[in-house]
Design a protein around this motif. Structure first.
Motif, PDB file in Angstrom:
ATOM      1  N   VAL A  67       0.828  -1.213   0.000  1.00  0.00           N
ATOM      2  CA  VAL A  67       0.000   0.000   0.000  1.00  0.00           C
ATOM      3  C   VAL A  67       0.859   1.258   0.000  1.00  0.00           C
ATOM      4  O   VAL A  67       0.608   2.207  -0.749  1.00  0.00           O
ATOM      5  CB  VAL A  67      -0.953  -0.010   1.209  1.00  0.00           C
ATOM      6  CG1 VAL A  67      -1.726   1.306   1.294  1.00  0.00           C
ATOM      7  CG2 VAL A  67      -1.924  -1.181   1.116  1.00  0.00           C
ATOM      8  N   THR A  88       2.514   1.746  -3.406  1.00  0.00           N
ATOM      9  CA  THR A  88       1.519   2.144  -4.401  1.00  0.00           C
ATOM     10  C   THR A  88       1.156   3.613  -4.242  1.00  0.00           C
ATOM     11  O   THR A  88       1.064   4.365  -5.221  1.00  0.00           O
ATOM     12  CB  THR A  88       0.261   1.270  -4.275  1.00  0.00           C
ATOM     13  OG1 THR A  88       0.620  -0.103  -4.466  1.00  0.00           O
ATOM     14  CG2 THR A  88      -0.786   1.661  -5.309  1.00  0.00           C
ATOM     15  N   GLN A  89       0.955   4.031  -3.005  1.00  0.00           N
ATOM     16  CA  GLN A  89       0.617   5.429  -2.746  1.00  0.00           C
ATOM     17  C   GLN A  89       1.770   6.348  -3.129  1.00  0.00           C
ATOM     18  O   GLN A  89       1.559   7.450  -3.657  1.00  0.00           O
ATOM     19  CB  GLN A  89       0.251   5.627  -1.277  1.00  0.00           C
ATOM     20  CG  GLN A  89      -0.272   7.017  -0.945  1.00  0.00           C
ATOM     21  CD  GLN A  89      -1.517   7.384  -1.752  1.00  0.00           C
ATOM     22  OE1 GLN A  89      -2.360   6.535  -2.031  1.00  0.00           O
ATOM     23  NE2 GLN A  89      -1.631   8.652  -2.134  1.00  0.00           N
ATOM     24  N   ALA A 134       1.904   6.824  -6.842  1.00  0.00           N
ATOM     25  CA  ALA A 134       0.755   7.631  -7.227  1.00  0.00           C
ATOM     26  C   ALA A 134       1.015   9.109  -6.947  1.00  0.00           C
ATOM     27  O   ALA A 134       0.711   9.977  -7.783  1.00  0.00           O
ATOM     28  CB  ALA A 134      -0.497   7.166  -6.492  1.00  0.00           C
ATOM     29  N   GLU A 135       1.586   9.401  -5.791  1.00  0.00           N
ATOM     30  CA  GLU A 135       1.878  10.794  -5.444  1.00  0.00           C
ATOM     31  C   GLU A 135       2.874  11.408  -6.419  1.00  0.00           C
ATOM     32  O   GLU A 135       2.760  12.584  -6.782  1.00  0.00           O
ATOM     33  CB  GLU A 135       2.417  10.859  -4.013  1.00  0.00           C
ATOM     34  CG  GLU A 135       1.358  10.562  -2.960  1.00  0.00           C
ATOM     35  CD  GLU A 135       1.933  10.443  -1.558  1.00  0.00           C
ATOM     36  OE1 GLU A 135       3.184  10.524  -1.419  1.00  0.00           O
ATOM     37  OE2 GLU A 135       1.158  10.268  -0.606  1.00  0.00           O
ATOM     38  N   GLN A 184      -7.283   0.164 -12.586  1.00  0.00           N
ATOM     39  CA  GLN A 184      -7.680   0.282 -11.191  1.00  0.00           C
ATOM     40  C   GLN A 184      -6.801   1.300 -10.460  1.00  0.00           C
ATOM     41  O   GLN A 184      -7.290   2.121  -9.671  1.00  0.00           O
ATOM     42  CB  GLN A 184      -7.579  -1.074 -10.501  1.00  0.00           C
ATOM     43  CG  GLN A 184      -7.954  -1.044  -9.023  1.00  0.00           C
ATOM     44  CD  GLN A 184      -7.729  -2.387  -8.346  1.00  0.00           C
ATOM     45  OE1 GLN A 184      -7.344  -3.362  -8.980  1.00  0.00           O
ATOM     46  NE2 GLN A 184      -7.941  -2.430  -7.046  1.00  0.00           N
ATOM     47  N   PHE A 185      -5.511   1.240 -10.715  1.00  0.00           N
ATOM     48  CA  PHE A 185      -4.573   2.191 -10.120  1.00  0.00           C
ATOM     49  C   PHE A 185      -4.927   3.614 -10.524  1.00  0.00           C
ATOM     50  O   PHE A 185      -4.940   4.533  -9.692  1.00  0.00           O
ATOM     51  CB  PHE A 185      -3.150   1.829 -10.568  1.00  0.00           C
ATOM     52  CG  PHE A 185      -2.097   2.812 -10.174  1.00  0.00           C
ATOM     53  CD1 PHE A 185      -1.677   2.926  -8.858  1.00  0.00           C
ATOM     54  CD2 PHE A 185      -1.501   3.627 -11.136  1.00  0.00           C
ATOM     55  CE1 PHE A 185      -0.684   3.835  -8.490  1.00  0.00           C
ATOM     56  CE2 PHE A 185      -0.521   4.528 -10.786  1.00  0.00           C
ATOM     57  CZ  PHE A 185      -0.110   4.635  -9.458  1.00  0.00           C
ATOM     58  N   ASN A 186      -5.245   3.821 -11.793  1.00  0.00           N
ATOM     59  CA  ASN A 186      -5.623   5.141 -12.280  1.00  0.00           C
ATOM     60  C   ASN A 186      -6.905   5.626 -11.607  1.00  0.00           C
ATOM     61  O   ASN A 186      -7.021   6.790 -11.212  1.00  0.00           O
ATOM     62  CB  ASN A 186      -5.813   5.104 -13.793  1.00  0.00           C
ATOM     63  CG  ASN A 186      -6.251   6.429 -14.373  1.00  0.00           C
ATOM     64  OD1 ASN A 186      -5.574   7.440 -14.252  1.00  0.00           O
ATOM     65  ND2 ASN A 186      -7.421   6.433 -15.010  1.00  0.00           N
ATOM     66  N   ASP A 212      -8.349   4.435  -8.618  1.00  0.00           N
ATOM     67  CA  ASP A 212      -8.356   4.486  -7.156  1.00  0.00           C
ATOM     68  C   ASP A 212      -7.275   5.371  -6.576  1.00  0.00           C
ATOM     69  O   ASP A 212      -7.433   5.892  -5.462  1.00  0.00           O
ATOM     70  CB  ASP A 212      -8.191   3.069  -6.588  1.00  0.00           C
ATOM     71  CG  ASP A 212      -9.351   2.157  -6.929  1.00  0.00           C
ATOM     72  OD1 ASP A 212     -10.392   2.671  -7.393  1.00  0.00           O
ATOM     73  OD2 ASP A 212      -9.219   0.934  -6.752  1.00  0.00           O
ATOM     74  N   HIS A 213      -6.166   5.547  -7.299  1.00  0.00           N
ATOM     75  CA  HIS A 213      -5.036   6.284  -6.726  1.00  0.00           C
ATOM     76  C   HIS A 213      -4.718   7.580  -7.468  1.00  0.00           C
ATOM     77  O   HIS A 213      -4.072   8.458  -6.902  1.00  0.00           O
ATOM     78  CB  HIS A 213      -3.792   5.395  -6.690  1.00  0.00           C
ATOM     79  CG  HIS A 213      -3.927   4.214  -5.779  1.00  0.00           C
ATOM     80  ND1 HIS A 213      -3.692   4.288  -4.421  1.00  0.00           N
ATOM     81  CD2 HIS A 213      -4.292   2.940  -6.027  1.00  0.00           C
ATOM     82  CE1 HIS A 213      -3.888   3.105  -3.873  1.00  0.00           C
ATOM     83  NE2 HIS A 213      -4.259   2.269  -4.822  1.00  0.00           N
ATOM     84  N   LEU A 214      -5.142   7.689  -8.723  1.00  0.00           N
ATOM     85  CA  LEU A 214      -4.865   8.904  -9.490  1.00  0.00           C
ATOM     86  C   LEU A 214      -6.119   9.734  -9.736  1.00  0.00           C
ATOM     87  O   LEU A 214      -6.046  10.760 -10.416  1.00  0.00           O
ATOM     88  CB  LEU A 214      -4.216   8.549 -10.836  1.00  0.00           C
ATOM     89  CG  LEU A 214      -2.903   7.752 -10.788  1.00  0.00           C
ATOM     90  CD1 LEU A 214      -2.388   7.515 -12.202  1.00  0.00           C
ATOM     91  CD2 LEU A 214      -1.856   8.459  -9.947  1.00  0.00           C
TER      92      LEU A 214
END
Length: 323
Positions: free
Chosen positions: A58, A61-62, A65-66, A89-91, A93-95
């Motif tokens: 996690v 991943t964060q 993303a940052e 999903q990454f785009n 949920d995190h972007l």
């Protein structure tokens, strides 16, 4: 118009269901509920070189993303992504849905690390060259991952330029192989990959065309092994990151670990075992075609805050072009 184009190795953006439980401890289904029955053969366990393939943690991943949100480029070529589902999903949920257009085609890698494209601009044709062969080794595919070709268009579908995303052969040699012979074989394959990139791009692009070759080259820009792909159809490619600026200074090396980087042009730090000092190299590169000569407005590298990297052992790099 200006457009920003970057590259970032996301360092194993995997999607794995990591859970621990005793199946016998699952409570019985309640009235109206759903009963789930598991057996060992129902659960896929994926390993690589004897190790369990796990989802990216996690915090990592964060962190990536940052960094992506901070650089906020229009087109981002990414490497080391398991499949298009996890990238979308990454785009999401995190972007926060930063990119409306995402493409990834499953490649050749046994570790399931693929290359993909994330874009704010529409994508035209997206082509895989994963089946390409080299005449020196025609019995197998030359790309261990892929060479992905993607057209970037405007809203009307007019092509603005084409990007060629790479992830060339690494220097890694398995412990059960002779290190010298293994290194020579890796270098030879990387050169064959570079020669194949030159052949493919020369066939796809006309002189004066606007295109970019970018990605994780696993070698510095002056390496003789990637040199073949730096001349396309007789015209020299332009190193877009030759004078890149850092978003912040590099973290100082700890005592006894050497002087640190001697240049700002690096995206990868490798700390070998033994007495050798850490090496700082520009593995992540952006090469501009002769048709983009004069288009480069600026170039940047988002510098890590930790020696090991912030969510990735690579730093993202990007250019701003006036096309």
């Amino acid at each position: 118009m200006t457009i920003s184009i970057g590259t970032f190795n996301l360092n194993n953006l995997f999607s794995r269901y990591n859970f621990q439980a005793e199946i016998s401890g699952v409570p019985p289904s309640q009235s109206g509920g759903i009963e789930l029955t598991f057996s060992p053969e129902d659960i896929e366990v994926r390993t690589f070189m004897g190790r369990l393939v796990k989802a990216k943690d996690v915090a990592g991943t964060q962190a990536i993303a940052e960094r992506i949100l901070r650089i906020d480029v229009d087109v981002l070529a990414v490497q080391e992504v398991e499949h298009v589902g996890i990238l979308k999903q990454f785009n999401r949920d995190h972007l926060g849905g930063l990119y409306n257009h995402i493409a990834l085609i499953e490649g050749n890698d046994s570790r399931l690390i693929d290359v993909g494209i994330m874009s704010k601009y529409p994508l035209g044709a997206v082509t895989t060259h994963q089946s390409a062969r080299h005449p020196d080794d025609p019995g197998r595919r030359v790309f261990g991952r892929d060479l992905v070709q993607a057209e970037i268009t405007d809203e009307t579908g007019k092509r603005l330029l084409t990007v060629y995303n790479n992830h060339l052969k690494s220097h890694f040699v398995p412990f059960n192989q002779d290190p010298v012979a293994g290194a020579l074989a890796a270098n030879a394959r990387r050169r064959r990959q570079a020669e194949t990139v030159r052949r493919i791009v020369s066939a796809q692009e006309r002189k004066g065309a606007k295109f970019v070759i970018l990605g994780d080259m696993n070698d510095p820009p002056d390496s003789s092994d990637i040199e073949p792909m730096l001349t396309i159809d007789g015209q020299a490619m332009i190193n877009g990151l030759d004078h890149a600026t850092e978003t912040r200074p590099a973290k100082a090396e700890t005592a006894g670990q050497g002087p640190g980087p001697q240049t700002t042009n690096w995206t990868h730090r490798f700390n070998p075992s033994g007495p050798e000092f850490p090496r700082y190299e520009q593995f992540d590169q952006i090469w501009l075609s002769a048709g983009l000569s004069g288009a480069l407005q600026s170039a940047h590298i988002d510098r890590r805050t930790k020696h090991g990297g912030d969510g990735s052992d690579h730093d993202p790099a990007w250019v701003v072009l006036d096309i």
